[in-house]
Write an enzyme that holds these catalytic residues in place. Structure first.
Site, mmCIF file in Angstrom:
data_model
loop_
_atom_site.group_PDB
_atom_site.id
_atom_site.type_symbol
_atom_site.label_atom_id
_atom_site.label_comp_id
_atom_site.label_asym_id
_atom_site.label_seq_id
_atom_site.Cartn_x
_atom_site.Cartn_y
_atom_site.Cartn_z
ATOM 1 C CG LEU A 53 -1.980 -1.145 1.228
ATOM 2 C CD1 LEU A 53 -2.906 -0.982 2.428
ATOM 3 C CD2 LEU A 53 -2.800 -1.194 -0.058
ATOM 4 C CB ILE A 56 7.098 0.913 -6.037
ATOM 5 C CG1 ILE A 56 6.294 -0.261 -5.480
ATOM 6 C CG2 ILE A 56 8.472 0.465 -6.536
ATOM 7 C CD1 ILE A 56 6.979 -1.050 -4.392
ATOM 8 C CG HIS A 72 -6.220 -1.689 -8.729
ATOM 9 N ND1 HIS A 72 -5.913 -0.934 -7.607
ATOM 10 C CD2 HIS A 72 -7.403 -1.239 -9.185
ATOM 11 C CE1 HIS A 72 -6.888 -0.047 -7.417
ATOM 12 N NE2 HIS A 72 -7.797 -0.212 -8.357
HETATM 13 N N1 LIG Z 1 5.076 3.309 -8.021
HETATM 14 C C1 LIG Z 1 3.975 2.558 -7.753
HETATM 15 N N2 LIG Z 1 3.779 2.076 -6.512
HETATM 16 C C2 LIG Z 1 2.679 1.306 -6.238
HETATM 17 C C3 LIG Z 1 1.730 1.023 -7.240
HETATM 18 C C4 LIG Z 1 1.960 1.561 -8.561
HETATM 19 O O1 LIG Z 1 1.167 1.328 -9.510
HETATM 20 N N3 LIG Z 1 3.084 2.310 -8.772
HETATM 21 N N4 LIG Z 1 0.586 0.274 -6.954
HETATM 22 C C5 LIG Z 1 0.238 0.238 -5.525
HETATM 23 C C6 LIG Z 1 -0.922 -0.640 -5.195
HETATM 24 N N5 LIG Z 1 -2.135 0.170 -5.220
HETATM 25 C C7 LIG Z 1 -3.143 -0.179 -6.083
HETATM 26 O O2 LIG Z 1 -3.116 -1.232 -6.756
HETATM 27 C C8 LIG Z 1 -2.294 1.267 -4.337
HETATM 28 C C9 LIG Z 1 -1.874 1.133 -3.015
HETATM 29 C C10 LIG Z 1 -2.023 2.210 -2.132
HETATM 30 C C11 LIG Z 1 -2.598 3.406 -2.569
HETATM 31 C C12 LIG Z 1 -2.726 4.563 -1.618
HETATM 32 O O3 LIG Z 1 -3.440 5.511 -1.881
HETATM 33 N N6 LIG Z 1 -1.995 4.480 -0.487
HETATM 34 C C13 LIG Z 1 -2.101 5.520 0.570
HETATM 35 C C14 LIG Z 1 -1.443 5.022 1.856
HETATM 36 C C15 LIG Z 1 -2.210 3.805 2.410
HETATM 37 C C16 LIG Z 1 -1.619 3.324 3.726
HETATM 38 O O4 LIG Z 1 -0.430 3.634 3.997
HETATM 39 O O5 LIG Z 1 -2.360 2.635 4.449
HETATM 40 C C17 LIG Z 1 -1.379 6.794 0.130
HETATM 41 O O6 LIG Z 1 -0.395 6.730 -0.630
HETATM 42 O O7 LIG Z 1 -1.814 7.836 0.640
HETATM 43 C C18 LIG Z 1 -3.036 3.529 -3.872
HETATM 44 C C19 LIG Z 1 -2.909 2.457 -4.761
HETATM 45 C C20 LIG Z 1 1.448 -0.143 -4.683
HETATM 46 N N7 LIG Z 1 2.519 0.790 -4.986
HETATM 47 N N1 LIG Z 2 -4.608 -0.891 -4.688
HETATM 48 C C1 LIG Z 2 -3.985 -2.007 -4.052
HETATM 49 C C2 LIG Z 2 -5.042 -2.963 -3.523
HETATM 50 O O1 LIG Z 2 -6.144 -2.554 -3.176
HETATM 51 N N2 LIG Z 2 -4.688 -4.240 -3.477
HETATM 52 C C3 LIG Z 2 -5.640 -5.234 -3.042
HETATM 53 O O2 LIG Z 2 -5.360 -5.634 -1.718
HETATM 54 C C4 LIG Z 2 -5.913 -6.933 -1.565
HETATM 55 C C5 LIG Z 2 -4.880 -7.766 -0.872
HETATM 56 O O3 LIG Z 2 -5.537 -8.927 -0.514
HETATM 57 P P1 LIG Z 2 -4.718 -9.991 0.353
HETATM 58 O O4 LIG Z 2 -4.231 -9.241 1.580
HETATM 59 O O5 LIG Z 2 -5.707 -11.067 0.626
HETATM 60 O O6 LIG Z 2 -3.555 -10.415 -0.521
HETATM 61 C C6 LIG Z 2 -6.227 -7.477 -2.976
HETATM 62 O O7 LIG Z 2 -7.611 -7.413 -3.219
HETATM 63 C C7 LIG Z 2 -5.519 -6.500 -3.864
HETATM 64 O O8 LIG Z 2 -6.163 -6.311 -5.115
#
Ligand SMILES: Nc1nc2c(c(=O)[nH]1)N[C@@H](CN(C=O)c1ccc(C(=O)N[C@@H](CCC(=O)O)C(=O)O)cc1)CN2
Ligand SMILES: NCC(=O)N[C@@H]1O[C@H](COP(=O)([O-])[O-])[C@@H](O)[C@H]1O
Length: 178
Positions: A53, A56, A72
């Protein structure tokens, strides 16, 4: 998180566990540069995110070009980006009235959820769905899709179309791509 399910599963299987990033809660976490160094030492070829979350960092994106994947729980580009994770995604889908959702596997670039889409699976949204019910239906497809894509990756069946769209070559019919 040192205590997360994935880390415990790895420890139980004798798979090395490294923590990233370094935070006040995880002082043993690595810096981005040290993470790249350790991944190279372990001869890691691909990085697959699952429920990670945080953003990267660019250092890892540069070091692992076209080699970092994320799953996602919606049909990107809809319902993706900063703030869209976990149950927040499914609540937004239901509130929008969308009749379909699904799972998306995409390449990871420097922004949240904007990388090239590699695979998707459609899931119906039912009129009386709760976010939890939709999440469970999507998660079932996620777990199948990630195995399908990882298999294709390990069998060298992920290819790039001339316009930059990644495709998966069918194992049964090598002339076909999807
Ligand atoms: N450089 C990248 N890093 C990540 C990606 C990506 O596409 N490029 N995908 C995410 C996973 N993700 C959706 O699939 C996602 C995860 C988290 C967030 C988000 O808004 N996070 C919050 C913080 C949440 C927390 O710390 O509990 C935030 O940044 O404010 C959006 C999308 C993984 N990394
Ligand atoms: N945007 C990132 C995001 O929402 N990822 C979601 O977190 C869950 C992890 O499930 P898990 O803890 O059972 O692997 C999954 O549903 C995945 O798509």
């Amino acid at each position: 998180m040192a205590a997360c399910g994935g880390a415990q599963y790895a420890r139980d299987k004798g798979i090395p566990v490294i923590l990233f990033p370094k935070t006040k809660d995880e002082p043993d976490g690595l810096s981005p540069d040290d993470l790249v160094k350790v991944l190279r030492e372990f001869e890691v070829d691909f990085i697959l995110l699952a429920g990670y979350l945080k953003l990267i960092p660019a250092e890892l994106i540069r070091a692992y070009s076209r080699s970092i994947f994320n799953i996602h729980p919606s049909l990107l580009p809809s319902f993706g980006g900063k703030g869209y994770y976990g149950m927040k995604v499914h609540k937004a889908v239901i509130a929008s009235g969308a009749r379909y959702s699904g799972a998306t596997i995409h390449f990871v670039d420097e922004h949240y959820d904007t990388g090239r889409i590699l695979a998707q699976k459609i899931v119906p949204v039912l009129a009386n769905d709760t976010a939890e019910e939709l999440a469970a239906r999507v998660l079932r497809e996620e777990h199948k899709l990630y195995v399908e894509v990882t298999t294709a990756l390990c069998e060298d069946r992920v290819v790039w179309r001339e316009d930059g769209v990644p495709l998966i070559q069918s194992k049964e019919n090598p002339e076909e791509y999807y």
